[in-house]
Design an enzyme around this catalytic site. Structure first.
Site, mmCIF file in Angstrom:
data_model
loop_
_atom_site.group_PDB
_atom_site.id
_atom_site.type_symbol
_atom_site.label_atom_id
_atom_site.label_comp_id
_atom_site.label_asym_id
_atom_site.label_seq_id
_atom_site.Cartn_x
_atom_site.Cartn_y
_atom_site.Cartn_z
ATOM 1 N N GLU A 174 0.830 -1.222 0.000
ATOM 2 C CA GLU A 174 0.000 0.000 0.000
ATOM 3 C C GLU A 174 0.859 1.264 0.000
ATOM 4 O O GLU A 174 0.392 2.355 0.337
ATOM 5 C CB GLU A 174 -0.950 -0.018 1.192
ATOM 6 C CG GLU A 174 -1.924 -1.193 1.163
ATOM 7 C CD GLU A 174 -3.206 -0.952 0.354
ATOM 8 O OE1 GLU A 174 -3.774 0.146 0.436
ATOM 9 O OE2 GLU A 174 -3.642 -1.886 -0.353
ATOM 10 N N HIS A 250 -4.504 1.426 7.419
ATOM 11 C CA HIS A 250 -3.110 1.752 7.078
ATOM 12 C C HIS A 250 -2.430 2.242 8.354
ATOM 13 O O HIS A 250 -3.093 2.849 9.211
ATOM 14 C CB HIS A 250 -3.029 2.899 6.056
ATOM 15 C CG HIS A 250 -3.454 2.541 4.672
ATOM 16 N ND1 HIS A 250 -4.216 3.384 3.890
ATOM 17 C CD2 HIS A 250 -3.203 1.456 3.905
ATOM 18 C CE1 HIS A 250 -4.428 2.823 2.709
ATOM 19 N NE2 HIS A 250 -3.824 1.653 2.703
ATOM 20 N N CYS A 371 -3.070 11.126 3.914
ATOM 21 C CA CYS A 371 -3.363 10.234 2.770
ATOM 22 C C CYS A 371 -3.197 10.981 1.458
ATOM 23 O O CYS A 371 -2.845 10.403 0.442
ATOM 24 C CB CYS A 371 -4.805 9.743 2.809
ATOM 25 S SG CYS A 371 -5.264 8.865 4.279
HETATM 26 O O1 SUG Z 1 -7.768 2.930 0.168
HETATM 27 N N1 SUG Z 1 -10.579 5.025 0.354
HETATM 28 C C1 SUG Z 1 -9.138 4.869 0.420
HETATM 29 C C2 SUG Z 1 -8.545 5.788 1.474
HETATM 30 C C3 SUG Z 1 -7.056 5.791 1.434
HETATM 31 C C4 SUG Z 1 -6.460 6.522 2.578
HETATM 32 N N2 SUG Z 1 -5.036 6.517 2.450
HETATM 33 C C5 SUG Z 1 -4.177 6.428 3.489
HETATM 34 N N3 SUG Z 1 -4.568 6.104 4.690
HETATM 35 N N4 SUG Z 1 -2.943 6.627 3.231
HETATM 36 C C6 SUG Z 1 -8.769 3.419 0.727
HETATM 37 O O2 SUG Z 1 -9.472 2.786 1.527
HETATM 38 C C7 SUG Z 1 -12.780 4.697 -0.603
HETATM 39 C C8 SUG Z 1 -13.415 4.781 -1.958
HETATM 40 C C9 SUG Z 1 -14.906 4.675 -1.907
HETATM 41 O O3 SUG Z 1 -15.438 4.010 -1.031
HETATM 42 O O4 SUG Z 1 -15.546 5.257 -2.805
HETATM 43 C C10 SUG Z 1 -11.268 4.517 -0.645
HETATM 44 O O5 SUG Z 1 -10.758 3.955 -1.593
#
Ligand code: SUG
Length: 448
Positions: A174, A250, A371
């Protein structure tokens, strides 16, 4: 030679929506199907970039991707014109259309893992695109991510790019969301801290019971090898499976580091004493003293941390040596978190200042300030080799705001994703953006 930490924030794409696509990410699940505002989302992100630039930090822009991803729909058997492909998917497989329409590449902390030149065997900055293969909608990001990274960091004298790891769950990766670099100075060798959720091959490591662990130990080890990191400058730690089961998908949802400071929750890691001792020891050999700031469970519970995204903050070094914490507005709405932050900044510790940003559009999908940004530590000459068109300036800020105004919808619902016109709008926007950011042909529709 001076060195800097530069933040490359993801510019939110025109199809930003709430698809409920990330099982294990509480906000994504809770806001599924609510109405989104792509325009507001992009503007909230741009406002953060501008604020950091105005404070004197080096700030860059990371371009979004083409969505809906028609090429992926074709790989899944839909045929005909682009509009026909979208129409068929809308009728037969709406969840697939929603997945390939996600603007999830905005969270550039997941774009790749970066090792600065001071840590790598060949003295170049190394990038490994993240395969993100735990979630279908994110697993389709890395080919274009790689092309954009190469267009931003093109000079092979300074920058080395690695393709994403093999696309299987054993090497689930990730990116920088599970990687923190601690150091005395950005330009000096540091300690790269890899936090994984499970092991693919070694049953001795426990795994979460409820939600998936998105990063494997084996993926982190492969990246350390690819980047030519010296073992003396690497620490691996397992994330506490119990916090993954509470929505910490994460590590950057429960810990953040900068310079010699690690700001983390008491429950973040398994075997915290061993982890902290190894970090302190390895950092000491790099001439720095670890400053561990542990937030106790008694003051801020894991649930508060997940709701407020306290740890998904940006910890930035001010010129006077003090540190600034950039937090989402949700921290102010949580009494315990806000009280903790007030106590923290009035103590005489490293974190002296907190600034609050409205990032609600991204937050509702589980993406906070941290993020939204990819950190790249760069020496002066490396900074000089970055594509200058992706570096934020007052002019670029104005241009991008205007670009958003002209191309983005104010609202988007799931039903809107079935409209083939959204792809046309998205392509027009991105075609113009590649010229603004001087990226060349990085999107599938430009390459085909
Ligand atoms: O991968 N949300 C992302 C959020 C990423 C956050 N990044 C870090 N923590 N670095 C994920 O879960 C949700 C998309 C949706 O539900 O439409 C989403 O992909």
């Amino acid at each position: 030679m001076p060195a800097y930490e530069m933040n490359f924030d993801g510019l939110v794409g025109p199809t930003h929506n709430y698809g409920g696509l990330s099982y294990g990410n509480v906000a994504s699940q809770n806001n599924s199907q609510t109405l989104s505002s792509p325009r507001q989302a992009a503007k909230q992100g741009l406002a953060k970039m501008k604020a950091l630039m105005d404070m004197g930090f080096k700030q860059g822009v990371f371009a979004p991707q083409e969505r809906p991803d028609v090429a992926t729909l074709r790989r899944l058997g839909f045929t005909g014109s682009d509009a026909a492909v979208i129409n068929q998917a809308a009728k037969q497989a709406l969840p697939l259309l929603a997945a390939v329409s996600s603007a999830s590449c905005m969270w550039t902390a997941n774009a790749c893992t970066v090792s600065p030149s001071a840590d790598t065997a060949d003295g170049r900055v190394h990038f490994t695109a993240a395969n993100l293969n735990c979630k279908f909608h994110r697993s389709i990001e890395h080919p274009t991510t790689s092309r954009i990274l190469r267009a931003m960091f093109a000079d092979s004298r300074y920058f080395a790019h690695h393709a994403a790891l093999p696309d299987t769950s054993q090497f689930a990766d990730e990116g920088a969301a599970n990687h923190t670099r601690l150091c005395r100075d950005y330009g000096e060798p540091g300690v790269e801290f890899f936090v994984f959720g499970r092991s693919a091959f070694d049953a001795r490591y426990p795994a979460p019971q409820r939600y998936p662990a998105r990063q494997t130990l084996e993926a982190s080890q492969a990246i350390a090898r690819l980047h030519g990191l010296d073992e003396a400058g690497v620490v691996y730690a397992q994330q506490n499976p119990a916090v993954i089961d509470q929505g910490v998908f994460h590590n950057d949802v429960i810990a953040v580091g900068n310079g010699p400071v690690l700001f983390y929750h008491q429950q973040a890691f398994l075997d915290s004493p061993r982890v902290l001792a190894e970090l302190a020891d390895k950092l000491a050999r790099r001439g720095a003293e670890l400053q561990a700031i542990c937030v106790p469970e008694a003051l801020v519970g894991v649930e508060d941390a997940v709701r407020s995204y306290l740890f998904n903050s940006q910890l930035l070094s001010r010129a006077d040596g003090g540190m600034l914490l950039i937090v989402p507005e949700e921290c102010r709405y949580n009494e315990r978190v806000w009280q903790y932050l007030n106590t923290l900044t009035s103590s005489s510790g490293a974190i002296r200042e907190v600034q609050v940003f409205d990032l609600k559009q991204s937050m509702q999908n589980g993406g906070g300030p941290a993020c939204l940004r990819l950190r790249v530590a760069l020496r002066e000459e490396e900074l000089g080799a970055v594509n200058p068109a992706v570096i934020m300036t007052p002019e670029l800020f104005t241009t991008l705001n205007d670009w958003v105004d002209r191309h983005y919808r104010d609202q988007l619902s799931e039903a809107d994703l079935t409209d083939p016109q959204l792809l046309v709008e998205s392509r027009n926007a991105l075609d113009e953006l590649t010229q603004i950011l001087k990226l060349g042909s990085v999107y599938p529709f430009q390459i085909n």
